[in-house]
Design an enzyme around this catalytic site. Sequence first.
Site, PDB file in Angstrom:
ATOM      1  N   CYS A  50      14.347  10.502   5.790  1.00 53.26           N
ATOM      2  CA  CYS A  50      14.476  10.052   7.205  1.00 53.26           C
ATOM      3  C   CYS A  50      15.850  10.401   7.570  1.00 53.26           C
ATOM      4  CB  CYS A  50      14.110   8.871   7.296  1.00 53.26           C
ATOM      5  SG  CYS A  50      14.886   7.507   6.051  1.00 53.26           S
ATOM      6  N   GLU A  63      11.382  16.892  14.230  1.00 53.88           N
ATOM      7  CA  GLU A  63      11.799  16.425  12.781  1.00 53.88           C
ATOM      8  C   GLU A  63      10.975  17.495  11.837  1.00 53.88           C
ATOM      9  OE1 GLU A  63      10.206  12.852  11.032  1.00 53.88           O
ATOM     10  OE2 GLU A  63      12.287  12.787  10.001  1.00 53.88           O
ATOM     11  N   GLU A  76      10.611   1.298  10.163  1.00 57.43           N
ATOM     12  CA  GLU A  76      11.463   2.367   9.926  1.00 57.43           C
ATOM     13  C   GLU A  76      10.786   3.788   9.884  1.00 57.43           C
ATOM     14  OE1 GLU A  76      14.614   1.816   9.098  1.00 57.43           O
ATOM     15  OE2 GLU A  76      14.796  -0.173   8.322  1.00 57.43           O
ATOM     16  N   LYS A 100       0.735  -1.197   0.045  1.00 60.48           N
ATOM     17  CA  LYS A 100       0.005  -0.022   0.125  1.00 60.48           C
ATOM     18  C   LYS A 100       0.855   1.304   0.115  1.00 60.48           C
ATOM     19  CE  LYS A 100      -1.568   2.910   3.004  1.00 60.48           C
ATOM     20  NZ  LYS A 100      -1.607   4.081   2.413  1.00 60.48           N
TER      21      LYS A 100
HETATM   22  P1  NAD Z   1       2.764   8.687   7.603  1.00 60.92           P
HETATM   23  O1  NAD Z   1       3.337   7.659   8.685  1.00 60.92           O
HETATM   24  O2  NAD Z   1       1.860   9.565   7.605  1.00 60.92           O
HETATM   25  O3  NAD Z   1       2.338   7.826   6.398  1.00 60.92           O
HETATM   26  C1  NAD Z   1       3.267   6.713   5.896  1.00 60.92           C
HETATM   27  C2  NAD Z   1       2.136   5.723   5.480  1.00 60.92           C
HETATM   28  O4  NAD Z   1       1.251   4.855   6.529  1.00 60.92           O
HETATM   29  C3  NAD Z   1       1.043   5.855   4.446  1.00 60.92           C
HETATM   30  O5  NAD Z   1       1.060   4.950   3.428  1.00 60.92           O
HETATM   31  C4  NAD Z   1      -0.184   6.201   5.036  1.00 60.92           C
HETATM   32  O6  NAD Z   1      -0.886   6.108   4.299  1.00 60.92           O
HETATM   33  C5  NAD Z   1      -0.037   4.983   6.110  1.00 60.92           C
HETATM   34  N1  NAD Z   1      -0.868   5.083   7.099  1.00 60.92           N
HETATM   35  C6  NAD Z   1      -1.299   6.297   7.897  1.00 60.92           C
HETATM   36  N2  NAD Z   1      -2.041   5.956   8.971  1.00 60.92           N
HETATM   37  C7  NAD Z   1      -1.977   4.509   9.047  1.00 60.92           C
HETATM   38  C8  NAD Z   1      -2.560   3.851  10.146  1.00 60.92           C
HETATM   39  N3  NAD Z   1      -3.465   4.155  11.083  1.00 60.92           N
HETATM   40  N4  NAD Z   1      -2.276   2.438   9.897  1.00 60.92           N
HETATM   41  C9  NAD Z   1      -1.547   2.253   8.711  1.00 60.92           C
HETATM   42  N5  NAD Z   1      -1.244   2.755   7.891  1.00 60.92           N
HETATM   43  C10 NAD Z   1      -1.234   4.129   8.111  1.00 60.92           C
HETATM   44  O7  NAD Z   1       4.222   9.172   7.022  1.00 60.92           O
HETATM   45  P2  NAD Z   1       4.651   9.949   5.736  1.00 60.92           P
HETATM   46  O8  NAD Z   1       4.292  11.461   6.063  1.00 60.92           O
HETATM   47  O9  NAD Z   1       3.953   9.586   4.613  1.00 60.92           O
HETATM   48  O10 NAD Z   1       6.085   9.915   5.885  1.00 60.92           O
HETATM   49  C11 NAD Z   1       7.035  10.724   6.628  1.00 60.92           C
HETATM   50  C12 NAD Z   1       7.577   9.975   7.766  1.00 60.92           C
HETATM   51  O11 NAD Z   1       8.513   9.077   7.404  1.00 60.92           O
HETATM   52  C13 NAD Z   1       8.657  11.047   8.586  1.00 60.92           C
HETATM   53  O12 NAD Z   1       8.437  10.986   9.932  1.00 60.92           O
HETATM   54  C14 NAD Z   1      10.092  10.288   7.976  1.00 60.92           C
HETATM   55  O13 NAD Z   1      10.957  10.524   8.813  1.00 60.92           O
HETATM   56  C15 NAD Z   1       9.478   8.865   8.004  1.00 60.92           C
HETATM   57  N6  NAD Z   1      10.401   8.131   7.144  1.00 60.92           N
HETATM   58  C16 NAD Z   1      11.214   7.313   7.732  1.00 60.92           C
HETATM   59  C17 NAD Z   1      12.241   6.274   7.103  1.00 60.92           C
HETATM   60  C18 NAD Z   1      13.289   5.407   7.522  1.00 60.92           C
HETATM   61  O14 NAD Z   1      13.697   4.926   6.951  1.00 60.92           O
HETATM   62  N7  NAD Z   1      13.355   5.406   8.893  1.00 60.92           N
HETATM   63  C19 NAD Z   1      12.075   6.751   5.649  1.00 60.92           C
HETATM   64  C20 NAD Z   1      11.334   7.535   4.843  1.00 60.92           C
HETATM   65  C21 NAD Z   1      10.245   8.289   5.707  1.00 60.92           C
END
Ligand code: NAD
Length: 473
Positions: A280, A377, A246, A173
């Site tokens: 990230c 962040e 992650e 997804k």
């Molecule tokens: P997000 O957590 O808002 O969304 C990520 C995914 O989770 C999306 O596909 C979203 O639709 C889904 N999602 C949202 N609510 C959910 C739920 N309740 N249950 C299951 N899935 C759900 O994150 P974002 O805004 O897309 O990305 C930014 C964040 O990601 C930043 O905090 C960044 O640091 C982190 N990030 C971490 C890494 C790493 O490798 N550690 C890499 C890239 C991004």
Amino acid sequence: MRQPEMIINGQGISSGELYDVINPATEDVIARCPRGTAAHVEQAVAAAKSAFPAWSELSSDERKALLHEIASALESHMPELMELVTLETGKPLGGLNDVGSGMEVGGSIAWTQYTAELELDVDVIQDNEDAKVEVHRKPLGVVASITPWNWPLMIAIWHVMPALRTGNTVVIKPSPYTPLATLRFVEIANSILPAGVLNIVTGGPEIGAAISEHKDIAKIVFTGSTATGKKIMQSSAGNLKRLTLELGGNDAGIVLADVNVKDVAPQIFAALFHNNGQTCACLKRLYVHDSIYEEMCEALAAIAVNVKVGNGVEDGVELGPIQNNAQLNIVKNLAASAKADGGRFLCGGKEIAGKGYFFEPTLVADLKDGHRLVDEEPFGPIAPIIRYSDVDEVINRANQNENGLGGSIWSTDTAKAAQLAQRLECGTAWVNEHGALQPDAPFGGVKQSGIGVEFGAYGLKEYTVIQTLKVPK
Ligand code: NAD
């Protein structure tokens, strides 16, 4: 207008409802994407479950060959995939330090090729006159991947390839903001893989929630925010899903007094701002020794004001827009709080007028730990530069943060820097660079930056369970 379909059991599936995918550089609608439902999740998981026995029973060499075929197919679609990544994320085709959609698609191909070559051998623990004891690695079953919007294709590849390599089947997804390159990748891969091995359902948090609760999913690999990671962990408890999380980072970089500021400033700038700060493992808190503080502030600001910000399809653009309006608002809000906290803006500080979610590359001096721009962040083109005078004290300060993804020490004395780097509480510690990932070195967060690692043999093992086999002689 693009109108891609989800793919379940090898078939294109359109859904009754569509939603708009926006180009963040222009705010134009670039595609109408299916809004999946819980029923689509059911179908996708059922397809992956029924494809699992045959897929897991293929030989390791057969799966390796299919992954190489996918890598070649991605290579032949590289320009199309780059265009999709740039349209949906806003990142330049080239970009600052070549961190753009060319790197994203090229990296996706390289990671697929590398993962295809990995093997997990049987570990022989005992082999004597009494017994033979071996440790075997077996696939888990159906793995679900949930991805964010910042590196949509690359992160999809990071999740999907090790899962497939080890014999699992997958439901992915993507983020609702950036589904296009992932949909195309899954379509391309489905022209090579047996039906049901790789399925995609598009939609928002409700699809992620349906996945987290599903009893026939054995593992979730999730990249995204810490808040969402915690929700997934809670709702995965029902069937004790394996998790790789992650999550967010707030990486500290500590610059020692002995550096040559002019030499390191361009690298530090790129570490802070590549992909517009939306990685990230970007450097997000820069601690600089008092004796070189003003010189470093000036050098970084001089680079920032000359960076070309714009639509990523245009030649020479180094930084694109922020990927979505909600994230732009987070950045604006942190800029306002930095101002209220007495931050000295060395450059930038404002949204760029006109269409698109653009914000000026922004550096803020004179902030301290405890101020929001230091502690949180931003995930955008704004970063604090913090003064320190004692290295032991600054390492403690850097470690106070609840995140622990990456960290770096910058110094001409690399041996000393390597020792200090090991005192940082983070999953990856770099010396004189920050944020570089490679397919053979494990990457993951400690503390609230996550659970588990990706990449290389360490990462591959996370897609397996151990079976210990004892045969008495
Ligand atoms: P997000 O957590 O808002 O969304 C990520 C995914 O989770 C999306 O596909 C979203 O639709 C889904 N999602 C949202 N609510 C959910 C739920 N309740 N249950 C299951 N899935 C759900 O994150 P974002 O805004 O897309 O990305 C930014 C964040 O990601 C930043 O905090 C960044 O640091 C982190 N990030 C971490 C890494 C790493 O490798 N550690 C890499 C890239 C991004």
